[in-house]
Enzyme design. Sequence first.
Site, PDB file in Angstrom:
ATOM      1  N   THR A 157       0.823  -1.212   0.000  1.00 21.54           N
ATOM      2  CA  THR A 157       0.000   0.000   0.000  1.00 21.54           C
ATOM      3  C   THR A 157       0.859   1.266   0.000  1.00 21.54           C
ATOM      4  O   THR A 157       0.557   2.238  -0.699  1.00 21.54           O
ATOM      5  CB  THR A 157      -0.944   0.003   1.220  1.00 21.54           C
ATOM      6  OG1 THR A 157      -1.843  -1.097   1.108  1.00 21.54           O
ATOM      7  CG2 THR A 157      -1.727   1.296   1.309  1.00 21.54           C
TER       8      THR A 157
ATOM      9  N   SER B 156      -6.989  -0.703  -6.710  1.00 22.22           N
ATOM     10  CA  SER B 156      -6.608  -1.031  -5.336  1.00 22.22           C
ATOM     11  C   SER B 156      -5.130  -1.366  -5.352  1.00 22.22           C
ATOM     12  O   SER B 156      -4.587  -1.784  -6.383  1.00 22.22           O
ATOM     13  CB  SER B 156      -7.413  -2.235  -4.832  1.00 22.22           C
ATOM     14  OG  SER B 156      -6.825  -2.804  -3.669  1.00 22.22           O
ATOM     15  N   THR B 157      -4.484  -1.182  -4.208  1.00 24.03           N
ATOM     16  CA  THR B 157      -3.103  -1.661  -4.108  1.00 24.03           C
ATOM     17  C   THR B 157      -3.019  -3.121  -4.519  1.00 24.03           C
ATOM     18  O   THR B 157      -2.041  -3.557  -5.134  1.00 24.03           O
ATOM     19  CB  THR B 157      -2.592  -1.499  -2.660  1.00 24.03           C
ATOM     20  OG1 THR B 157      -2.471  -0.119  -2.363  1.00 24.03           O
ATOM     21  CG2 THR B 157      -1.234  -2.170  -2.477  1.00 24.03           C
ATOM     22  N   ASN B 158      -4.074  -3.870  -4.233  1.00 23.23           N
ATOM     23  CA  ASN B 158      -4.032  -5.319  -4.400  1.00 23.23           C
ATOM     24  C   ASN B 158      -4.077  -5.776  -5.850  1.00 23.23           C
ATOM     25  O   ASN B 158      -3.849  -6.958  -6.125  1.00 23.23           O
ATOM     26  CB  ASN B 158      -5.171  -5.957  -3.606  1.00 23.23           C
ATOM     27  CG  ASN B 158      -5.099  -5.621  -2.133  1.00 23.23           C
ATOM     28  OD1 ASN B 158      -4.070  -5.131  -1.655  1.00 23.23           O
ATOM     29  ND2 ASN B 158      -6.179  -5.861  -1.413  1.00 23.23           N
TER      30      ASN B 158
ATOM     31  N   THR C  18      35.442 -37.806 -12.906  1.00 18.38           N
ATOM     32  CA  THR C  18      34.230 -38.046 -12.131  1.00 18.38           C
ATOM     33  C   THR C  18      34.653 -38.270 -10.689  1.00 18.38           C
ATOM     34  O   THR C  18      35.622 -38.979 -10.418  1.00 18.38           O
ATOM     35  CB  THR C  18      33.460 -39.272 -12.646  1.00 18.38           C
ATOM     36  OG1 THR C  18      34.300 -40.423 -12.604  1.00 18.38           O
ATOM     37  CG2 THR C  18      32.976 -39.043 -14.079  1.00 18.38           C
TER      38      THR C  18
ATOM     39  N   SER D  39      47.057 -10.929  -2.789  1.00 19.80           N
ATOM     40  CA  SER D  39      47.377 -11.046  -1.373  1.00 19.80           C
ATOM     41  C   SER D  39      48.145  -9.825  -0.886  1.00 19.80           C
ATOM     42  O   SER D  39      48.947  -9.251  -1.623  1.00 19.80           O
ATOM     43  CB  SER D  39      48.209 -12.307  -1.120  1.00 19.80           C
ATOM     44  OG  SER D  39      48.644 -12.371   0.215  1.00 19.80           O
ATOM     45  N   SER D  40      47.887  -9.475   0.361  1.00 19.84           N
ATOM     46  CA  SER D  40      48.641  -8.397   0.993  1.00 19.84           C
ATOM     47  C   SER D  40      49.919  -8.899   1.638  1.00 19.84           C
ATOM     48  O   SER D  40      50.741  -8.113   2.099  1.00 19.84           O
ATOM     49  CB  SER D  40      47.771  -7.714   2.050  1.00 19.84           C
ATOM     50  OG  SER D  40      47.442  -8.643   3.070  1.00 19.84           O
TER      51      SER D  40
ATOM     52  N   LYS E 124      50.864 -13.695  -5.775  1.00 22.37           N
ATOM     53  CA  LYS E 124      49.663 -14.535  -5.724  1.00 22.37           C
ATOM     54  C   LYS E 124      48.505 -13.838  -6.439  1.00 22.37           C
ATOM     55  O   LYS E 124      48.255 -12.657  -6.240  1.00 22.37           O
ATOM     56  CB  LYS E 124      49.276 -14.817  -4.279  1.00 22.37           C
ATOM     57  CG  LYS E 124      48.190 -15.877  -4.106  1.00 22.37           C
ATOM     58  CD  LYS E 124      48.031 -16.230  -2.621  1.00 22.37           C
ATOM     59  CE  LYS E 124      47.122 -17.428  -2.436  1.00 22.37           C
ATOM     60  NZ  LYS E 124      45.717 -17.073  -2.690  1.00 22.37           N
TER      61      LYS E 124
END
Length: 474
Positions: free
Chosen positions: A103, A142-144, A189, A320-321, A326
Site C-alpha cells: 500500500t 486497489s493496491t491489491n 568423475t 594477497s597483501s 599470488k
Amino acid sequence: MAPTTRVEHDLVGDKEVPADAYYGVHTVRAVENFAITGSTIAQFPDLITSLAAVKQAAARANRDLGLLPPDIAPAIIGACEEIGSGRLHEQFVVDPVQGGAGTSTNMNANEVIANRALEILGHPRGRYDVIHPLDHVNLGQSTNDVYPTAVRLALVASLRRLGSGLGALATAFTAKATEFGDVLKMGRTQLQDAVPMTLGQEFTTYAVMIEEDRQRLDEAAALLLESNLGGTAIGTGITGHPRYAELACRHLADISGELVRPAGDFIEATQDCGAFVQLSGVLKRVAVKLSKTCNDLRLLSSGPRAGLGEINLPPVQAGSSIMPGKVNPVIPEVVNQVAFEVIGNDLTVTMAAEAGQLQLNAFEPVIAYSLLRSLTHLRAASDTLTTRCVPGITANREHLHDTVHRSIGLVTALAPHIGYAASTTLARRALATGRGIKELATETGLLTTEQLDTILRPENLTGRAPLPEVLTME
C-alpha cells in the site's frame, strides 16, 4: 521566506510534508514507519516505471470510459509518461520492505503522479481538491491489483536483461569452446581421472547449461504477464467499471510492449503467488549452474603449479597483501557469492508466498525485494564473468597433453579390445610403477603399437569420430 512545509491530512490526522516534495502525507508516514533496508523503491527503476505504466493504463481506461474529467486525464497520463521516461524517481522514497501488502508503494506513486499532474495544469502541489491522489490517480484501482501487476512487469523487464546477459555469457563460453576444440585433457568423475575429452567439450557444456536456463526464464516471464488489474481489493472488481479490466490490460500491453493479459480468475490471481515462486525457482537454478561453473573454473585453474593448473584465468588484481605474486580467482568467487545470495532469496520467497492468508498475500513486498535483487545481481554477475574472466582464459596445452598420456584413465578405451580383467591388471601395474598405459600395453603384447595408435587417437578418445572396430589379438 517561502514555507518549507505544507500540511496534508489523512485518516490519522494532519502531517507536515516538505513543500518541494511530490509525495504526500501517506508517503511521509510510510517513511517513518518502515526504516528497514536503508534503501528506497527508487533502487529498482523497473518497479517505478512499471508503476507509472499501470497508472497510465488506468488513466487511459478511465478516460475512455468517461470517468475522468477531460482536463485531468491528460495531465495524469503526461505525469506517468514523464516518470516512465526516468523523471522524478528520486521522489519514490518508501522502503521496499513494508507492511500493508504494498500500500505504501502505491500511495507513493499516487501522490507523486497527482502532484506532477497538478503542476502540468498550473496548480501548486497539494491542491488535491483539483487532482486527488486517490479519487483520480487511483480511480478504479486497489493496491491489491496495482502493486502485483507493477511488480510482475518490473520482474519481466529485469528478466529480459538477465536473459540478454546470459546470452552474452553463453556466446563467450562457445567462443572458448571453439578455441579449445583440439585440446585433449582428462575428464573426471568424483575428482578422479575418468576418460579423455577435449577442453572444448568441457566449455561447451557451460554454454549449453546457460542457454537451457535462458529458455526457462522465458517460460517464467510468460506466467508473470497474467494480471489481476481490475480485480481491485480481492478480485471481485468492486468499485470498478465492468469494462475497466479489459481496457486497462489492453492499454498496459500497449504501454509496456509486453503481452499482458487478464487473469482467468481475478480472485485466485489476487491471492496466488505461484508465478513468483516459479520465477524464484528458475533464478535458483540459474544461480546453482553459474556457481557450479565457477567452481569448475576455480578448480581447473588451481595452483598454478601445485594444483590442477589446466587453465589460466586472467589476472585482474593482486591476490594477497602478504604473499607476493599470488593471484586469486576473484571473478568466479564473486559470482559464487551472488549465487549463494540468490539461493537464500529463494527461501525468503518460498516462505513469504506460503504465508499468504485467504484472499491476499500481505508479504509481496519482500517477495518483490528478493526477486528484484536476485535478478539485478545475477545480471551483474553474469556480465562480470563475461567481460572480466571468460574471454581471457587460456589453456595449458602441454600440461594437459601430458596428463592424458600419464593417466590410468586411458585404460577404459582399451577395455572393449582386451577385456575388463586384463584392463584392470594393466591399470594396477601402471599405478604401481608410474609407467604409462600405452607403454605397458605394448610391452605385454596385449596390443600392437599400430592398434594402440588407432584406439588412442584423440578423435576416437573423445567421441568425435566413429569408434574403431574391436581389435582382437590373433
